[in-house]
Write a protein that holds these residues in place. Structure first.
Motif, PDB file in Angstrom:
ATOM      1  N   ASP A 279     -12.113  24.278   6.953  1.00  0.00           N
ATOM      2  CA  ASP A 279     -11.580  23.253   6.064  1.00  0.00           C
ATOM      3  C   ASP A 279     -10.987  22.061   6.791  1.00  0.00           C
ATOM      4  N   THR A 280     -10.602  22.236   8.048  1.00  0.00           N
ATOM      5  CA  THR A 280     -10.115  21.070   8.768  1.00  0.00           C
ATOM      6  C   THR A 280     -11.216  20.015   8.852  1.00  0.00           C
ATOM      7  N   ILE A 281     -12.475  20.461   8.816  1.00  0.00           N
ATOM      8  CA  ILE A 281     -13.586  19.498   8.822  1.00  0.00           C
ATOM      9  C   ILE A 281     -13.984  19.101   7.406  1.00  0.00           C
ATOM     10  N   ILE A 282     -14.117  20.119   6.525  1.00  0.00           N
ATOM     11  CA  ILE A 282     -14.565  19.846   5.148  1.00  0.00           C
ATOM     12  C   ILE A 282     -13.623  18.867   4.456  1.00  0.00           C
ATOM     13  N   LEU A 283     -12.336  18.925   4.781  1.00  0.00           N
ATOM     14  CA  LEU A 283     -11.380  18.035   4.124  1.00  0.00           C
ATOM     15  C   LEU A 283     -10.918  16.913   5.039  1.00  0.00           C
ATOM     16  N   HIS A 284     -11.612  16.726   6.139  1.00  0.00           N
ATOM     17  CA  HIS A 284     -11.232  15.672   7.075  1.00  0.00           C
ATOM     18  C   HIS A 284     -11.384  14.304   6.403  1.00  0.00           C
ATOM     19  N   PRO A 285     -10.406  13.396   6.617  1.00  0.00           N
ATOM     20  CA  PRO A 285     -10.490  12.108   5.924  1.00  0.00           C
ATOM     21  C   PRO A 285     -11.728  11.289   6.275  1.00  0.00           C
TER      22      PRO A 285
ATOM     23  N   LEU B   4       7.121  18.150   5.321  1.00  0.00           N
ATOM     24  CA  LEU B   4       5.825  18.644   5.800  1.00  0.00           C
ATOM     25  C   LEU B   4       4.921  17.568   6.371  1.00  0.00           C
ATOM     26  N   LEU B   5       5.099  16.332   5.862  1.00  0.00           N
ATOM     27  CA  LEU B   5       4.223  15.248   6.311  1.00  0.00           C
ATOM     28  C   LEU B   5       4.346  15.002   7.806  1.00  0.00           C
ATOM     29  N   SER B  40      -3.115  18.345   9.303  1.00  0.00           N
ATOM     30  CA  SER B  40      -2.522  17.213   8.614  1.00  0.00           C
ATOM     31  C   SER B  40      -3.000  15.961   9.313  1.00  0.00           C
ATOM     32  N   ASN B  41      -3.508  15.035   8.522  1.00  0.00           N
ATOM     33  CA  ASN B  41      -4.028  13.789   9.066  1.00  0.00           C
ATOM     34  C   ASN B  41      -3.176  12.646   8.560  1.00  0.00           C
ATOM     35  N   LYS B  42      -3.508  11.452   9.012  1.00  0.00           N
ATOM     36  CA  LYS B  42      -2.770  10.279   8.550  1.00  0.00           C
ATOM     37  C   LYS B  42      -3.021  10.021   7.070  1.00  0.00           C
ATOM     38  N   ARG B  43      -4.205  10.421   6.611  1.00  0.00           N
ATOM     39  CA  ARG B  43      -4.539  10.241   5.201  1.00  0.00           C
ATOM     40  C   ARG B  43      -4.973  11.571   4.604  1.00  0.00           C
ATOM     41  N   GLY B  44      -5.048  11.613   3.293  1.00  0.00           N
ATOM     42  CA  GLY B  44      -5.568  12.811   2.625  1.00  0.00           C
ATOM     43  C   GLY B  44      -4.531  13.914   2.528  1.00  0.00           C
ATOM     44  N   PRO B  45      -4.922  14.995   1.858  1.00  0.00           N
ATOM     45  CA  PRO B  45      -3.966  16.066   1.602  1.00  0.00           C
ATOM     46  C   PRO B  45      -3.602  16.866   2.852  1.00  0.00           C
ATOM     47  N   ILE B  46      -2.488  17.569   2.772  1.00  0.00           N
ATOM     48  CA  ILE B  46      -2.058  18.464   3.843  1.00  0.00           C
ATOM     49  C   ILE B  46      -2.551  19.867   3.495  1.00  0.00           C
ATOM     50  N   ILE B  55      -3.805  26.341   0.601  1.00  0.00           N
ATOM     51  CA  ILE B  55      -3.387  25.417  -0.448  1.00  0.00           C
ATOM     52  C   ILE B  55      -3.467  23.987   0.063  1.00  0.00           C
ATOM     53  N   ALA B  56      -3.980  23.089  -0.789  1.00  0.00           N
ATOM     54  CA  ALA B  56      -4.000  21.670  -0.453  1.00  0.00           C
ATOM     55  C   ALA B  56      -2.858  21.002  -1.196  1.00  0.00           C
ATOM     56  N   ILE B  57      -2.059  20.227  -0.495  1.00  0.00           N
ATOM     57  CA  ILE B  57      -0.905  19.571  -1.115  1.00  0.00           C
ATOM     58  C   ILE B  57      -1.037  18.062  -0.937  1.00  0.00           C
TER      59      ILE B  57
END
Ligand code: GDP
Ligand code: MG
Lengths: 650, 68
Positions: A279-285, B4-5, B40-46, B55-57
């Motif tokens: 999922d780190t890839i599937i949900l990667h921005p 968390l961010l 966790s990225n700069k954008r998108g859910p955690i 879980i996606a938050i």
């Protein structure tokens, strides 16, 4: 029939309720809606040892609070059907969270049969639970290990249902602090001879009422709103507790319940963590969107290329029959039969391959777990127009055709967002509307076709965004909060996928098909009787002219629009007829632009309206959908036409 | 203590939740629970893991969860 027992499956979302429901009831099922809402209701019959049981698949719920539609439906059902046999389905790998709901059921005075479902997955990960000890700790409730998908333990469950006797539920005891508070309020309630509660709360345990009051359950608070004395008593007790724990009672109760689940599981369960982090890839921005783009592209081509292939043959087949019928029928009937009825059936059946393919692809994506990733991935984009991430798919599919687009909303779990999508997705220009746009662009703006197309699309998408945003503000109910579970990736369950595909396409044929057919006949009559040159349609067109002239469209244009209701591409062919073949000399560029815009917006075609009705199950919302589309087109048409004139265009 | 961010992948303990959202509770995110940030990225859910569920938050909600 009157002593047929009810069995209801309760559990959190994605624990395998529907799969188990299918293996309990086989093919004897009925799908409908819960009264007044677009939440699907499934009922079926279980036959075991010559006894019949009616099984109901309740919506998935995390808790018994009444704070979402699904939760309220399930809770009302449990409260209103006092002797229903409850089967509480538990996702064994997440048993501690799932026991939360079980504890609430017990508090409500129920004695459910517990199913430790997905036992195959649990064992694969090395998670084990001692079901006998669990049963002991829960006051002797039956506990069965089960896997609905691989048919493990299903017969044991049937046997338990067969010999089910309600038990006196055990008492769930929390911390001393909480227990004292509960007891104080229970005593207070007992002072009242008659609490004058509504029917469904009459026989619930006092303890449950008290805990719900402390938790701030919206419906229970409403129930007690005139009983000021009790409410202020509860508030005082609450404050006392809050002073000691230094935070709110609501979350304290939640913590206590989780603590209780952990305590129950202590010593009877071996835990194990699973790890898989694709999922780190599937949900990667970035990569996430690339992957989603590819998936969408494949799905879109699959649905419309393969679907189109079949539709072509269906159309050809009906063409042959039509020619044949025309040759043998007397001319006065052949119009009605061939151009009315037969072409109606033809258009319904032509949708069928696309519907079946979209249901099939979405069922696969849902079953393997990808759809919930899409919800997470697209949420940021879609929330700007008041929708959740899953709404993105119906919009994209709608570009090909609105009908499968609307059917795709079946996979959205939030009631409110689904309704909004059903209302605004028909604004997405489908391929038939691109026919109109393309035709008008070539006829009037041969040098600026792309600019013209972009102009139309710009206006349409602007309106779509605004309507959706406004609807999300005025329609009652809660949108999805952006926090949700991502179920583990699973290999698709083909049996289940084929079943869903067949059920839903069949429903389309049956329900939407009838409406489309009736509508085609009505329109055929309207536009061809008493005669084609002097039909009722032309009369209506001339009446409508009083309005459409405000946007520069005369009665002939209005008649084209009426044909467009049957199928949008008919606008073009009708235009060729009513304007005598030479459209470009009749309309000015401004009029052509407005006309194109209006024909894209004014009303989705008959089939889309029928699907809207099928999916909302509500005449009210369908009519609302039609009316707001027509008003939108009228207002936008008038505004743009007059603005154009002011700016000096013709 | 931080929200968390601002956390890198790793395991933390939830200290406080600054939102009335019941869904967090229902998914098992309560003060005292262990929470593992997966990405966790700069954008998108955690993305987090609680027990055996993923879980996606959303960023707004993640900002309201204080951990240490
Ligand atoms: N491994 C496994 N997967 C299952 C089992 N039961 C259901 N599933 C899968 O779990 C997912 C959710 O199942 P579903 O019946 O739709 O759950 P519901 O949301 O509770 O109705 C689907 O992908 C099923 O194929 C089971 O016993 N074992
Ligand atoms: Mg289900």
């Amino acid at each position: 029939m009157d002593n047929i027992k009810l069995v209801a499956l309760v559990g959190q979302p994605n624990v395998g309720k529907t799969t188990l429901f299918n293996s309990l009831t086989g093919m004897r099922q009925e799908i409908g809606n819960w009264p007044g809402v677009t939440v699907e209701k499934k009922e079926g019959i279980l036959n075991y040892k010559n006894r019949e049981f009616k099984v109901i698949d309740l919506p998935g719920i995390y808790s018994l609070m009444s704070n979402s539609i699904d939760q309220k439906i399930a809770r009302d059902f449990i409260l209103e059907n006092k002797d229903v046999i409850l089967v509480d389905i538990i996702d064994t790998p997440n048993i501690n969270r799932n026991l939360y709901l079980t504890l609430q059921l017990i508090e409500l005075g129920k004695s459910p049969i517990l199913c430790l479902n997905l036992i195959d997955e649990a064992e694969k990960y090395g998670i084990t639970v001692d079901e006998e000890k669990l049963s002991e700790k829960l006051g002797g409730l039956p506990v069965i290990k089960i896997s609905g998908r691989y048919n493990v333990g299903v017969d044991n469950l049937k046997e338990e249902i067969y010999k089910y006797k309600p038990k006196k539920p055990c008492k769930i005891v929390y911390s001393k602090l909480l227990e004292d508070a509960i007891e104080k309020i229970v005593k207070k309630l007992e002072e009242y001879k008659n609490l004058e509660l509504s029917e469904k709360f009459k026989s619930v345990p006092k303890r449950w009422l008290v805990i719900s009051l402390l938790e701030g359950d919206p419906e229970i608070l409403e129930e007690f709103k005139d009983k000021k004395e009790i409410l202020s008593f509860v508030n005082n007790v609450k404050k006392e507790v809050e002073n000691k724990i230094k935070h709110d009672v609501e979350s304290y109760i939640v913590e206590q319940r989780y603590a209780k689940s952990d305590e129950i599981l202590k010593g009877i369960m071996t835990e194990s963590q699973l790890h898989e982090d694709i999922d780190t890839i599937i949900l990667h921005p970035f990569y996430g969107f690339v992957i989603f783009g590819i998936v969408l592209y494949l799905m879109y081509s699959f649905v419309f290329d393969i679907g189109g292939f079949f539709s072509n043959y269906i159309d050809m087949f009906f063409g042959y029959i039509g020619t044949y019928l025309t040759s043998i029928l007397p001319p006065i009937y052949s119009g009605f039969v061939v151009d009315g009825a037969l072409s109606g059936v033809d258009s319904v059946l032509q949708f069928f391959p696309q519907i079946a393919l979209i249901m099939f692809s979405l069922a696969i994506l849902e079953d393997c777990g990808y759809l919930s990733r899409v919800a997470a991935l697209m949420n940021g984009v879609m929330s700007k127009i008041g929708l959740g991430g899953k709404a993105f798919i119906p919009f994209i599919i709608s570009f090909g055709c609105n009908v499968p687009g609307l059917m795709a909303t079946r996979f959205m779990s939030n009631h409110k967002e689904r309704l909004i999508t059903l209302l605004v997705a028909p604004l997405v220009p489908c391929s038939a509307r691109f026919v109109i746009i393309g035709f008008m662009a070539a006829a009037f703006f041969p040098k600026y076709t792309s600019l013209f197309t972009l102009g139309i699309l710009g206006v349409v998408f602007g309106l779509l965004g605004i309507s959706s945003y406004i609807l999300s503000k005025i329609i009652k109910g809660k949108g999805e909060e952006f926090i949700f579970e991502l179920p583990p990736y699973r290999t698709p369950d083909w049996k289940n996928i084929l079943k869903i595909t067949w059920e839903r396409s069949k429903e389309f044929l049956k329900k939407a098909g009838t409406v489309i057919l009736a509508g085609s006949l009505a329109f055929y009559w309207l536009l061809n009787y008493p005669s084609t040159d002097n039909s009722y349609g032309i009369v209506i067109g001339k009446v409508l002219e009083h309005i459409t002239l405000w946007m520069g469209i005369d009665w002939r244009g209005a008649v084209c629009l009426m044909f467009g209701v049957v199928a949008k591409e008919l606008v073009v062919s009708t235009m060729n007829i009513v304007y005598g073949g030479d459209v470009s000399s009749v309309l000015t560029p401004l009029k052509a632009f407005v006309f194109t815009l209006v024909s894209v917006l004014y009303i989705p075609c008959l089939a889309t309206v029928a699907t809207q009705y099928l999916e909302t199950h509500s005449l009210k919302w369908t009519l609302f959908g039609i009316l707001y589309n027509i008003s939108l087109a009228t207002i936008v048409g008038i505004v743009i036409y007059n603005m154009g004139k002011l700016l000096g265009f013709q | 203590m931080d929200n968390l961010l601002n956390k890198n992948p790793g395991t933390y303990t939830v200290v406080k939740i600054n939102t009335p959202c019941k869904k967090l509770y229902e998914l098992g995110i309560i003060p005292g629970s262990k929470i593992t940030v997966i990405s966790s990225n700069k954008r998108g859910p955690i993305l987090v893991r609680i027990g055996n569920s993923k879980i996606a938050i959303g960023r707004g909600m993640a900002g309201a969860i204080l951990v240490e």
